[in-house]
Design a protein around this motif. Structure first.
Motif, PDB file in Angstrom:
ATOM      1  N   ALA A  83       0.763  -1.396  -0.183  1.00  0.00           N
ATOM      2  CA  ALA A  83      -0.103   0.074   0.115  1.00  0.00           C
ATOM      3  C   ALA A  83       0.874   1.269  -0.047  1.00  0.00           C
ATOM      4  CB  ALA A  83      -1.044   0.053   1.232  1.00  0.00           C
ATOM      5  N   THR A  84       2.084   1.319   0.511  1.00  0.00           N
ATOM      6  CA  THR A  84       2.925   2.490   0.671  1.00  0.00           C
ATOM      7  C   THR A  84       3.363   3.044  -0.548  1.00  0.00           C
ATOM      8  OG1 THR A  84       3.714   1.894   2.889  1.00  0.00           O
ATOM      9  CG2 THR A  84       4.942   3.265   1.581  1.00  0.00           C
ATOM     10  N   PRO A  85       3.894   2.304  -1.556  1.00  0.00           N
ATOM     11  CA  PRO A  85       4.170   2.851  -2.916  1.00  0.00           C
ATOM     12  C   PRO A  85       2.787   3.359  -3.746  1.00  0.00           C
ATOM     13  CG  PRO A  85       4.608   0.649  -3.046  1.00  0.00           C
ATOM     14  CD  PRO A  85       4.595   0.790  -1.534  1.00  0.00           C
ATOM     15  N   ILE A  86       2.019   2.701  -3.730  1.00  0.00           N
ATOM     16  CA  ILE A  86       0.470   3.120  -4.485  1.00  0.00           C
ATOM     17  C   ILE A  86       0.132   4.195  -3.506  1.00  0.00           C
ATOM     18  CG2 ILE A  86      -1.720   2.065  -4.925  1.00  0.00           C
ATOM     19  CD1 ILE A  86      -0.597  -0.704  -4.824  1.00  0.00           C
ATOM     20  N   GLY A  87       0.066   4.414  -2.282  1.00  0.00           N
ATOM     21  CA  GLY A  87      -0.462   5.497  -1.623  1.00  0.00           C
ATOM     22  C   GLY A  87       0.228   6.841  -1.909  1.00  0.00           C
ATOM     23  N   ILE A  88       1.726   6.655  -2.025  1.00  0.00           N
ATOM     24  CA  ILE A  88       2.444   7.743  -2.456  1.00  0.00           C
ATOM     25  C   ILE A  88       2.177   8.243  -3.602  1.00  0.00           C
ATOM     26  CG2 ILE A  88       4.785   8.331  -2.833  1.00  0.00           C
ATOM     27  CD1 ILE A  88       5.704   6.569  -0.446  1.00  0.00           C
ATOM     28  N   ALA A  89       2.060   7.304  -4.635  1.00  0.00           N
ATOM     29  CA  ALA A  89       1.755   7.933  -6.075  1.00  0.00           C
ATOM     30  C   ALA A  89       0.196   8.501  -6.208  1.00  0.00           C
ATOM     31  CB  ALA A  89       1.753   6.500  -7.064  1.00  0.00           C
ATOM     32  N   ILE A  90      -0.738   7.946  -5.463  1.00  0.00           N
ATOM     33  CA  ILE A  90      -1.820   8.608  -5.442  1.00  0.00           C
ATOM     34  C   ILE A  90      -1.934   9.802  -4.892  1.00  0.00           C
ATOM     35  CG2 ILE A  90      -4.238   8.152  -4.637  1.00  0.00           C
ATOM     36  CD1 ILE A  90      -3.985   5.425  -5.035  1.00  0.00           C
ATOM     37  N   ALA A  91      -0.986   9.761  -3.643  1.00  0.00           N
ATOM     38  CA  ALA A  91      -1.263  11.218  -3.091  1.00  0.00           C
ATOM     39  C   ALA A  91      -0.654  12.305  -3.861  1.00  0.00           C
ATOM     40  CB  ALA A  91      -0.516  11.049  -1.858  1.00  0.00           C
ATOM     41  N   ILE A  92       0.655  11.980  -4.577  1.00  0.00           N
ATOM     42  CA  ILE A  92       1.391  12.722  -5.550  1.00  0.00           C
ATOM     43  C   ILE A  92       0.545  13.338  -6.488  1.00  0.00           C
ATOM     44  CG2 ILE A  92       3.236  12.983  -6.982  1.00  0.00           C
ATOM     45  CD1 ILE A  92       4.964  11.272  -5.136  1.00  0.00           C
ATOM     46  N   SER A  93      -0.124  12.475  -7.146  1.00  0.00           N
ATOM     47  CA  SER A  93      -1.130  12.573  -8.117  1.00  0.00           C
ATOM     48  C   SER A  93      -2.286  13.640  -7.728  1.00  0.00           C
ATOM     49  CB  SER A  93      -1.644  11.527  -8.767  1.00  0.00           C
ATOM     50  OG  SER A  93      -0.675  10.557  -9.229  1.00  0.00           O
ATOM     51  N   LEU A  94      -2.939  13.396  -6.695  1.00  0.00           N
ATOM     52  CA  LEU A  94      -3.998  14.293  -6.206  1.00  0.00           C
ATOM     53  C   LEU A  94      -3.428  15.599  -5.860  1.00  0.00           C
ATOM     54  CD1 LEU A  94      -6.044  11.626  -3.869  1.00  0.00           C
ATOM     55  CD2 LEU A  94      -6.545  12.468  -6.327  1.00  0.00           C
ATOM     56  N   SER A  95      -2.246  15.640  -5.245  1.00  0.00           N
ATOM     57  CA  SER A  95      -1.648  16.847  -4.634  1.00  0.00           C
ATOM     58  C   SER A  95      -1.092  17.650  -5.553  1.00  0.00           C
ATOM     59  CB  SER A  95      -1.054  16.527  -3.367  1.00  0.00           C
ATOM     60  OG  SER A  95      -0.335  17.690  -3.092  1.00  0.00           O
ATOM     61  N   GLU A  96      -0.416  17.244  -6.683  1.00  0.00           N
ATOM     62  CA  GLU A  96       0.486  17.996  -7.526  1.00  0.00           C
ATOM     63  C   GLU A  96       0.189  17.912  -9.126  1.00  0.00           C
ATOM     64  OE1 GLU A  96       2.902  19.935  -6.252  1.00  0.00           O
ATOM     65  OE2 GLU A  96       1.986  19.238  -4.158  1.00  0.00           O
ATOM     66  N   LEU A  97      -0.482  16.678  -9.610  1.00  0.00           N
ATOM     67  CA  LEU A  97      -0.424  16.466 -10.804  1.00  0.00           C
ATOM     68  C   LEU A  97      -1.971  16.631 -11.396  1.00  0.00           C
ATOM     69  CD1 LEU A  97       1.893  13.426 -11.084  1.00  0.00           C
ATOM     70  CD2 LEU A  97       2.449  15.773 -11.381  1.00  0.00           C
ATOM     71  N   ILE A 201      14.226  27.788 -10.851  1.00  0.00           N
ATOM     72  CA  ILE A 201      15.598  27.403 -11.286  1.00  0.00           C
ATOM     73  C   ILE A 201      15.482  26.405 -12.433  1.00  0.00           C
ATOM     74  CG2 ILE A 201      16.566  28.151  -9.077  1.00  0.00           C
ATOM     75  CD1 ILE A 201      16.787  25.343  -8.193  1.00  0.00           C
ATOM     76  N   GLY A 202      14.419  26.157 -13.073  1.00  0.00           N
ATOM     77  CA  GLY A 202      14.511  25.212 -14.157  1.00  0.00           C
ATOM     78  C   GLY A 202      14.028  23.779 -13.723  1.00  0.00           C
ATOM     79  N   ALA A 203      13.853  23.359 -12.609  1.00  0.00           N
ATOM     80  CA  ALA A 203      13.482  22.021 -12.316  1.00  0.00           C
ATOM     81  C   ALA A 203      12.161  21.593 -12.642  1.00  0.00           C
ATOM     82  CB  ALA A 203      13.337  21.854 -10.710  1.00  0.00           C
ATOM     83  N   ASN A 204      12.053  20.360 -13.308  1.00  0.00           N
ATOM     84  CA  ASN A 204      10.886  19.872 -13.884  1.00  0.00           C
ATOM     85  C   ASN A 204      10.047  19.260 -12.669  1.00  0.00           C
ATOM     86  OD1 ASN A 204      11.913  17.125 -13.437  1.00  0.00           O
ATOM     87  ND2 ASN A 204      12.953  17.347 -15.663  1.00  0.00           N
ATOM     88  N   SER A 205       8.821  18.820 -13.155  1.00  0.00           N
ATOM     89  CA  SER A 205       7.990  18.329 -11.952  1.00  0.00           C
ATOM     90  C   SER A 205       8.376  16.981 -11.273  1.00  0.00           C
ATOM     91  CB  SER A 205       6.387  17.679 -12.678  1.00  0.00           C
ATOM     92  OG  SER A 205       5.910  19.093 -13.084  1.00  0.00           O
ATOM     93  N   ILE A 209       9.221  16.696  -7.300  1.00  0.00           N
ATOM     94  CA  ILE A 209       8.665  15.677  -6.658  1.00  0.00           C
ATOM     95  C   ILE A 209       9.606  15.106  -5.696  1.00  0.00           C
ATOM     96  CG2 ILE A 209       7.185  13.683  -6.563  1.00  0.00           C
ATOM     97  CD1 ILE A 209       5.747  14.765  -8.794  1.00  0.00           C
ATOM     98  N   THR A 210      10.734  14.406  -6.566  1.00  0.00           N
ATOM     99  CA  THR A 210      11.591  13.419  -5.836  1.00  0.00           C
ATOM    100  C   THR A 210      12.845  14.140  -5.150  1.00  0.00           C
ATOM    101  OG1 THR A 210      13.045  13.673  -7.951  1.00  0.00           O
ATOM    102  CG2 THR A 210      11.384  11.858  -7.658  1.00  0.00           C
ATOM    103  N   LYS A 211      13.093  15.407  -5.516  1.00  0.00           N
ATOM    104  CA  LYS A 211      14.170  15.955  -4.552  1.00  0.00           C
ATOM    105  C   LYS A 211      13.660  17.076  -3.552  1.00  0.00           C
ATOM    106  CE  LYS A 211      17.498  15.353  -8.369  1.00  0.00           C
ATOM    107  NZ  LYS A 211      18.367  16.106  -9.457  1.00  0.00           N
ATOM    108  N   ILE A 212      12.560  17.519  -3.661  1.00  0.00           N
ATOM    109  CA  ILE A 212      11.989  18.465  -2.703  1.00  0.00           C
ATOM    110  C   ILE A 212      10.809  18.060  -2.062  1.00  0.00           C
ATOM    111  CG2 ILE A 212      10.973  20.879  -2.478  1.00  0.00           C
ATOM    112  CD1 ILE A 212      13.854  20.688  -3.452  1.00  0.00           C
ATOM    113  N   LEU A 213       9.868  17.423  -2.453  1.00  0.00           N
ATOM    114  CA  LEU A 213       8.473  16.909  -1.857  1.00  0.00           C
ATOM    115  C   LEU A 213       8.920  15.648  -0.929  1.00  0.00           C
ATOM    116  CD1 LEU A 213       5.912  17.821  -4.408  1.00  0.00           C
ATOM    117  CD2 LEU A 213       6.470  19.234  -2.482  1.00  0.00           C
ATOM    118  N   LEU A 214       9.370  14.838  -1.359  1.00  0.00           N
ATOM    119  CA  LEU A 214       9.357  13.364  -0.673  1.00  0.00           C
ATOM    120  C   LEU A 214      10.595  13.497   0.488  1.00  0.00           C
ATOM    121  CD1 LEU A 214       9.213  10.760  -3.595  1.00  0.00           C
ATOM    122  CD2 LEU A 214       7.371  11.485  -2.021  1.00  0.00           C
TER     123      LEU A 214
END
Length: 307
Positions: A83-97, A201-205, A209-214
């Protein structure tokens, strides 16, 4: 006069709040005391060895928590890991994408999963998921994964559909809503200035997500993992339907097993004497394990808030 009335209302509210908080504590202590009192004969008879013993022989009055504790921990850990990786992916999608017009109904749909009774999950798992799982994915895993050294033994056995892995997958569906909600709330606490400056500063999504949010919510993700694990530990009906209810320990995740809650649910009505005390001791073990897991999760969540 109004000041005195407000003071009286405040006093009543504080007292009612204090009473409510204390009543929860009293109830928890009462439950613990009831379990200890009921488990005393088994504790005196088997001692600390009860936790590790794999004996469960009601005819000869030999009881141990080893089989049920193993099934409880393994199925719950499988559920949390899935559930953890799926929950992370869903939460990122809902919150950011996702756009707001889409994220809102999807969030509601995920939250509705938590309102589905556990017995419905169990019936769906037994009559729909288990037959499909046995005839498809389990056959494939037996052919392609079981020959692999080390991990292959985990995916061996008989493709029955019911077993530890099936129970873990069904539990993963059940804890997914709480996992998603906790991670989504943690993502919303990340300051917008961090994301905006990263994009500036030019970072993509993906990089944001991987270097700031997580990295910013890694403690919250771990706390959500432990909370979801605690939720899975005490689940009863869904696990009872699909775990197989066999008093045995096997390395193969396909094989039937049992859990503490499933053992209690299956045998409590016909129990008396030492068997009843052994079931109460099982309940005590589950109470302590769940309490420790949830307490550890709360500590981690508080650390993440302070950090």
């Amino acid at each position: 006069m109004m000041i005195n009335t407000h003071t009286a209302y405040d006093r009543c509210f504080k007292q009612a709040s204090l009473f409510s908080a204390l009543s929860v504590t009293v109830i928890m202590v009462a439950i613990f005391a009831t379990l200890v009192f009921g488990a005393l004969p088994a504790i005196k008879q088997f001692g600390i060895g009860f936790i590790f013993s794999t004996d469960w022989d009601p005819i000869n009055l030999l009881f141990g928590a080893g089989n049920a504790l193993y099934g409880t921990l393994v199925s719950s850990i499988i559920a949390a890991l899935l559930a953890t990786p799926i929950g992370i992916a869903i939460a990122i999608s809902l919150s950011e994408l996702m756009p707001k017009w889409l994220s809102h109904p999807v969030s509601i749909a995920i939250e509705l999963l938590s309102a589905v009774p556990s017995i419905i999950y169990g019936m769906w798992g037994l009559f729909v998921f288990a037959p499909w799982f046995a005839s498809g994915p389990q056959i494939w895993m037996l052919e392609h994964i079981s020959p692999i050294p080390l991990i292959g033994r985990l995916f061996s056995g008989v493709p029955l559909g019911q077993g530890l892995l099936t129970a873990g997958i069904i539990l993963a569906f059940m804890i997914l809503p709480i996992m998603t909600a906790l991670i989504k709330d943690a993502l919303n606490t990340v300051p917008d200035v961090l994301k905006e400056s990263s994009y500036g500063i030019g970072a993509n999504s993906f990089e944001v997500i991987t270097k700031i949010l997580l990295p910013s919510i890694k403690s919250s993700i771990f706390g959500a993992f432990i909370l979801a694990l605690g939720r899975a530990l005490g689940e009863t009906m869904a696990v009872t339907f699909v775990i197989g209810n066999a008093q045995a320990i096997s390395q193969a995740l396909f094989m039937p097993a049992t859990s503490i809650s499933a053992t209690i649910a299956n045998q409590f009505n016909e129990a008396d004497g030492m068997k009843m005390s052994a079931l109460m001791a099982l309940g005590l073990v589950l109470f302590i394990v769940t309490f420790l897991v949830m307490g550890y999760a709360r500590i981690q969540l508080r650390k993440s808030v302070r950090g």
